[in-house]
Scaffold this active site. Sequence first.
Site, short mmCIF file in Angstrom:
data_model
loop_
_atom_site.label_atom_id
_atom_site.label_comp_id
_atom_site.label_asym_id
_atom_site.label_seq_id
_atom_site.Cartn_x
_atom_site.Cartn_y
_atom_site.Cartn_z
N SER A 99 39.85 5.58 29.08
CA SER A 99 39.68 5.86 27.66
C SER A 99 39.90 7.32 27.30
CB SER A 99 38.28 5.43 27.19
OG SER A 99 37.28 6.10 27.93
N ASP A 155 31.86 11.74 21.13
CA ASP A 155 30.81 10.72 21.18
C ASP A 155 30.06 10.90 22.49
OD1 ASP A 155 32.46 9.58 23.14
OD2 ASP A 155 33.17 7.96 21.86
N HIS A 173 33.22 11.01 25.41
CA HIS A 173 34.56 11.59 25.29
C HIS A 173 34.54 12.96 24.62
CE1 HIS A 173 34.94 7.13 25.18
NE2 HIS A 173 35.81 7.40 26.13
#
Length: 395
Positions: free
Chosen positions: A55, A360, A363
């Site tokens: 991600s 967040d 990340h």
Amino acid sequence: MFQTDKIKMRRKHITRNPHGGGNTRLLLVMLGYLCLIKGAVAAPQIPAMFAFGDSLIDDGNNNGLNSLAKSNYYPYGIDFYQGSTGRFCNGKTVVDALCMLDAPFLPLSLSCDLLELPYIPAYTTAGPNGTSRLGGVNYASAGGGILDETGQHLGERYSLNQQVLNFESDLNSIRAVLGTDRSYNQFLTRSIAVMVFGSNDYINNYLLPSLYNSGYNYTPEQFANLLLNHYTRQILALNSVGLRKFLLAGVGPLGCIPSQRASGAARPDRCVDQVNEMVVFFNQGLRSLVEQLNSNHPGSIFIYGNTYAAVGDMLNNPANYGFSVLDRGCCGIEQNYEWQFTCLPLSTPCPNRNQYVFWDAFHPTESVNLILAQKAYTGNQTDVYPINVQQLAQL
């Protein structure tokens, strides 16, 4: 070796010049003027970039999957020109920044490209025509890891093994467009593979003993060796089909991300040192692997991106980069690190995003990604070893 105990992460109240971003802003201004000297438009330094990872660099591959790991909704992409594309960031990922680094506070004419590539499309949206893949493809998938089982509790995702298979499935269409074997071979030889793996194998595997047995079956050092053995096989698989230039990114200090700090494993003003120490085994092994691969494959070049040291320096010396919020993300269930996970749909993120290290609970912000890309591109051997991406592109 970068020492994990240097990351203390005590909460600081730093006054930041509202018109400045410290050394980073000065660096980007200088880059902008260099671009004017270089010329308004330049040819790409490499024919293509192929990205493999999780991600941290996914740009939308999970959008169509039956997965809990998705980010194709606001406020993700709030600062990206295409909006919410499936990037787990407020703006550019580090792969985006490597392709095209711009300084958002400068006029467009002062924007400065790194590799001068267009943003590379996600594998799932690139289309069937090989022409759409000639600038590169992003195969990264949120929740995916080096091990196939990593992230299985999140639903569908593309593991490292599957990403390599997806790349191999694209080669025939690329060959068909390029025509001759010589053109095809030169295309792959000059392209760069960027690989960003390892974080999920800890966050969504080893550190979840209620869901995975790896934490019981392996010591941290044994688990790092397991990951590196699997990783090596797939790196060599990519090398065997023609890729010759590799950027292998290390894992950042996972013990300092908001989700780990909220676990209660350390004091609220500290990183989880035990987790950072686990990651060091992997990073040390990956750097050694780079040396071994370069020795055993003289026709190829492999470089190690020292993400751990780069992010660690931002956390230890935030004022140098214009950061003032280190211990929580810009968005989450609550604007408080004790209750922070991923951004809720339509939630309101912080307004001063360029002052946050984390977007967040997992990340980094675009600001961090721009710095990481610049360090990879022009950094010294502390940042990227044995050469940087700019030198890699010129080979």
